[in-house]
Design an enzyme around this catalytic site. Structure first.
Site, PDB file in Angstrom:
ATOM      1  N   ASP A  91       0.860  -1.188   0.000  1.00 13.05           N
ATOM      2  CA  ASP A  91       0.000   0.000   0.000  1.00 13.05           C
ATOM      3  C   ASP A  91       0.893   1.233   0.000  1.00 13.05           C
ATOM      4  O   ASP A  91       2.093   1.153   0.319  1.00 13.05           O
ATOM      5  CB  ASP A  91      -0.925   0.003   1.222  1.00 13.05           C
ATOM      6  CG  ASP A  91      -0.158  -0.049   2.529  1.00 13.05           C
ATOM      7  OD1 ASP A  91       0.794  -0.854   2.635  1.00 13.05           O
ATOM      8  OD2 ASP A  91      -0.490   0.723   3.455  1.00 13.05           O
ATOM      9  N   GLU A 156      -0.088  -0.903   5.700  1.00 13.90           N
ATOM     10  CA  GLU A 156       0.962  -0.351   6.550  1.00 13.90           C
ATOM     11  C   GLU A 156       0.798   1.150   6.765  1.00 13.90           C
ATOM     12  O   GLU A 156       0.905   1.641   7.885  1.00 13.90           O
ATOM     13  CB  GLU A 156       2.343  -0.654   5.941  1.00 13.90           C
ATOM     14  CG  GLU A 156       3.499  -0.519   6.938  1.00 13.90           C
ATOM     15  CD  GLU A 156       4.125   0.877   6.978  1.00 13.90           C
ATOM     16  OE1 GLU A 156       4.912   1.120   7.897  1.00 13.90           O
ATOM     17  OE2 GLU A 156       3.826   1.730   6.103  1.00 13.90           O
TER      18      GLU A 156
END
Lengths: 464, 464
Positions: A91, A156
Site C-alpha cells: 500500500d 501499513e
C-alpha cells in the site's frame, strides 16, 4: 535477473493506486488488485501462497471497508537450511498530481537514473528487489540457499490494521520455522553508502489536561481573579525540557544504556555531511556541532518534544478568551533500556510535583496515551554479519550501522511477538522522498538492491 | 408615560430581527427597517432627525452590504440649558430558537415580571427607556429640562463599523454643543441595586512568534537535535505571569494608579454575594477571598491572560509533530494610568531578555496587535452627581460605583475624540444575559429605568 524485466514489473505495480490512507471503495479495490497481483507473482515463482482474509475495517464514521488480504508465502522447507522471512507492504501514501508532482505519481517515470512514482521506494521497489533476487536463482536454475517466507500486507500506511492479531495467531504456525526477519522499509542516511538499521527509538505520548470549568471565560470579565488553566499548563510544559534539549524529569536518564567505546566507533564510521544535512533540513543551527553528537541524540538518547495544546485559541486573529480547559501534548522518544511504564510514573510524578507547588485550584490529569518500546538488535547476530558481508561484496564498502530516531512499530512487533532476530536492510537513498511528492528510487539502488538480497541469501547459507 | 405603551413599543422593536453579526441581506434589511422605525419615533417626539448614510461594509469574501444609517437627533437648543447626548444601538446579537431559547427570541414574552427577547436589555430596552423619559415630559406638556441629542447606530455588535469616522467628522458640528454623553449599554453587578459605571480597562494584545523554519518536523526524525520552537515559546509564555496572577514583566505596575482611601470605600459599599458569584461562574476558587480584592483585580489592576498558540498541534488525538513556527497569544488588560506604548516596550524588552538567555537559534518576533487605552471618568463630574441623585430619588439607595474589566470601546472613543464627560448608566440587572440565550430585561428595571432617566434630566437641569 534482467534489469528491464525488473523495471517493467515495478512500472506495473506503481500503476496500481493502492492508497490505504484514504478509506474509499475505489482505492480499496485497487489494494485487492495489488495483493492479488503480488500473490500471482509469488505463485509463478513456485511459492505456496496463502492470501489471508483480514475481515472488515471499522471506520470512524460507522461504515466499514474490507481489509486487503495479507500474503503469507513460502519457498522451500529444507530443514538443513536457515529460514529468512521478508516483511514488506504494497500500500502507498496518497498522491495527487496537483500537490506538486512533476510527473504522474502512478506512472513510473525515469529521469536521469531516477525512477519516480508513488511507492517506488516505499515499499514496492524493495519488495520487488527481494522477489527479483529469488527469481534470479530460479532463472539460473539454482537451489535457493535459504528457505524463504514472505509476509506482505496492504495496510501499513494506515497503521497495519489487524496485522498484530495475525502475527500473534501465526506465531507458532507460519513463524515457527523462521530464523530471521528482514524488513526493507526505511532509507540509508546517505545518497550512496548502504546502511543496516539495528535499532529504533520508542515513544511515550502524554497528555496533560488542566481544567477550571468546561466553558471558556472572557478575559475582560474574569482576567485577574482566576487560576487560568493556560498559565498552569504553560508552567507544566515549561518544566519538561531545558533550552539545551536536556529533559528535566527526574530519573529519566537513569536507565539509558551507557555509551561504549565500540558504539562510539560505529558513529565515527558513519558518513554524514553536516553542512548538507543542515541545508537540506533548512535548519540554521542544531543543538550540537558534531556528527557524532547529532546522531547519538537522534538515536541513542531520549528526546522530548512539545506538540501543541488542544482547547486553547489556535486560529489566526486576536480572541480575548481565557480557555477553561486545555490539554497539553508532548512525547518522549525512548531508547534502550528505558522502560515505558517507569517513564510514565516519572513523568506523572514530576508534573504532579510542579502542579502542586502552584497551589492552583484547577484540576490536572496526566495520561500516557501511547507507549511504544525502543527496539535494538544484537549487531553480532548471524544475519547482521551476513548483511555486512553482502554489502561488502555488492557495494565494496562497509555499511553505515544506523538506527532510526522514529519508531518502526513493525520491527518492535516482530521482536516482541515472534522473538526472532530482526534486521532492517534499507535499499533507498536518503533523498528518496518517501511520503512526499516526487517519491523515487534510483535505478542503481533498485538493481544493486536486488544483487544485495541475492548475495545476502548466499552469505546466510554460509553463516547459518 | 403609560407602562403598557412602553411595553408595546419594546415588543414592536424586539420583533425586528436586527442582527448585525450575520452579514446577510435579510438581516441588513431588518436593520434598515429598525433604524427607520426609530427615526420615525424620534420625529414624532418633535426631534430634528438626520439619518446619516454610512456607505457600504466590505465583507471578507469580497462582497459588500450597506451599513444601516446612524441616527443623529436633536430635541431643544436652549443655550441656557445643558445638552446631554445619549448613545445607543438597535442592532442585536444572533438568536436562534434552537440554541436553547425557551421562547421565540423575537417575540417579547413576559414571564414572572421578566421580559424575554433578543435585544430586550442589549440595547433596545435602554434606548426606549430614554425615549420614554423624553415622551413623558412631552405628554405632561412640560419643557425638557435639558437639551437632548441622540446618536443611535445599528452596527455595534459588529464592531461599530464606520462609527468612529462619523464621530470624528461630527466632532465640531453635532457634538459641538454637547456637554455630557450618556451610554446605557452595560449591566449592574447586582440583581436589585442600580449602578453607575465610571471606568473600563484597556487592552494590549500581543503575539510572539518563534520560528525555526516554515515547515513542521517529525519528532522521530528531528527530536533531540533542534531548538524546538514550542520549547522556546512555552518558556516565553511561562515568564509572563506567576501562579498568583502577578504579572512578571518588569516595570508593568509602575504607572498603576495608587489606591486611595476614598476608592477603597467605594469597593466596600458595593454589594456582591461572593458565594453566589462563584456558583454562577462555576469556579471553585478565585485567586482572592474578599469582595474588595476580587473587584479591584477585575477593575483597577492589570491582568495578563494567555489565549493560545497558533501553528502547533491543536486537534484531538496524538500527532508526533515538532511545529516549525508557532505564535503565542496573550493580552494585558490595562488600567489607569498605564500607557499602551510603554507597556508595548516593557513586554517586548522582557521577552527579548528571556529569549536571549535561552541561546536559541530560532527567530523571535514580538508584536502588539491591538492597543486600547483604559478609560476612567471623574466621578465628581456634574452628570455623575446628577445620576447619583436621580438614583437616590427613584430607587431610594446609593448606586454601586462600578467599573468594567472589559473595554467598552465606545466610551473610550467618545472620551478620546469628543473630549466630553462620559457616563455609563446601566439599567439592566446582572442576570439579564446579554448575548446569551433567553436575554431579558425585568419589567421593573425597564419602568424604573424610564423614571431614572426622567429624574436624571431634572437633576442635570438643577446642577448644570
Amino acid at each position: 535477473m534482467d534489469p528491464k524485466l525488473g523495471r517493467m514489473m515495478l512500472k506495473e505495480w506503481v500503476a496500481i493506486e493502492s492508497d490505504s490512507v484514504q478509506p474509499v471503495p475505489r482505492f480499496r479495490q485497487e489494494l485487492f488488485r495489488m495483493m492479488a497481483m503480488a500473490a500471482d507473482t509469488l505463485q509463478r515463482l513456485g511459492a505456496r501462497v496463502a492470501s489471508v482474509d483480514m475481515g472488515p475495517q471499522q471506520l470512524p464514521n460507522g461504515q466499514s471497508l474490507p481489509i486487503p488480504p495479507v500474503i503469507l508465502a513460502e519457498l522451500g522447507s529444507d530443514p538443513t537450511k536457515g529460514t529468512v522471512c521478508f516483511y514488506g507492504h504494497l500500500d502507498v501514501q496518497p498522491a495527487d498530481r496537483g500537490d506538486g508532482w512533476l510527473t504522474d505519481p502512478y506512472v513510473l517515470t525515469e529521469v536521469e537514473g531516477k525512477l519516480y512514482g508513488r511507492g517506488a521506494t516505499d515499499n514496492k521497489g524493495p519488495v520487488l528487489a527481494w522477489i527479483n533476487a529469488v527469481s534470479a536463482f530460479r532463472a539460473l536454475e539454482q537451489d535457493l540457499p535459504v528457505n524463504i517466507k514472505f509476509i506482505i500486507e496492504g495496510m501499513e500506511e494506515a497503521g497495519s490494521v489487524a496485522l498484530e492479531e495475525l502475527v500473534e495467531k501465526e506465531k507458532d504456525r507460519f513463524f515457527s520455522g523462521v530464523d530471521y526477519i528482514v524488513i526493507s522499509d526505511n532509507l540509508w542516511i546517505s545518497q550512496r553508502k548502504p546502511a543496516i538499521t539495528y535499532g529504533t527509538r520508542g515513544n511515550s505520548y502524554f497528555t496533560v489536561e488542566v481544567k477550571c470549568r468546561d466553558q471558556d471565560f472572557h478575559s475582560g470579565t474574569f482576567g485577574g481573579i482566576l487560576h487560568e488553566p493556560m498559565a498552569d499548563l504553560v508552567a507544566l510544559l515549561g518544566s519538561l525540557v531545558d533550552s539545551s534539549g536536556h529533559i528535566l524529569v527526574p530519573g529519566i536518564y537513569d536507565e539509558v544504556a551507557p555509551l561504549t567505546e565500540e558504539e562510539i566507533n560505529t558513529y565515527k564510521a558513519i558518513h554524514l555531511d553536516l553542512e548538507e544535512y543542515r541545508n537540506s533540513s533548512r535548519v540554521e543551527k542544531f543543538l550540537f556541532d558534531t556528527k557524532e553528537e547529532i546522531l547519538m541524540h537522534l538515536w541513542r538518547y531520549p528526546s522530548l518534544s512539545i506538540h501543541g495544546i488542544e482547547g486553547a485559541f489556535d486560529e489566526p486573529g486576536a480572541k480575548t478568551v481565557i480557555p477553561g480547559r486545555v490539554i497539553g501534548k508532548f512525547s518522549i522518544r525512548l531508547v534502550p533500556h528505558m522502560n515505558v511504564s517507569v517513564v510514565e510514573k516519572q513523568v506523572t510524578r514530576h508534573l504532579e510535583d510542579v502542579f502542586s507547588k502552584r497551589n492552583s485550584s484547577n484540576k490536572m490529569v496526566v495520561s500516557m496515551t501511547l507507549g511504544l518500546h525502543p527496539w535494538i538488535a544484537n549487531i553480532n547476530d548471524t544475519q547482521y554479519l551476513a548483511a555486512k558481508r553482502a554489502i561488502r561484496t555488492v557495494f565494496g564498502t562497509e555499511p553505515d550501522m544506523i538506527r532510526d530516531g522514529s519508531t518502526i512499530p513493525i520491527a518492535e512487533m516482530f521482536q516482541e511477538i515472534v522473538h526472532k532476530s530482526v534486521v532492517l536492510i534499507p535499499l533507498g537513498a536518503v533523498d528518496d522522498g518517501e511520503h512526499s511528492q516526487n517519491e523515487k528510487i534510483n535505478r542503481w539502488n533498485y538493481i544493486e538492491g536486488t544483487k544485495l538480497f541475492a548475495a545476502f541469501f548466499l552469505e546466510m547459507a554460509q553463516l547459518h
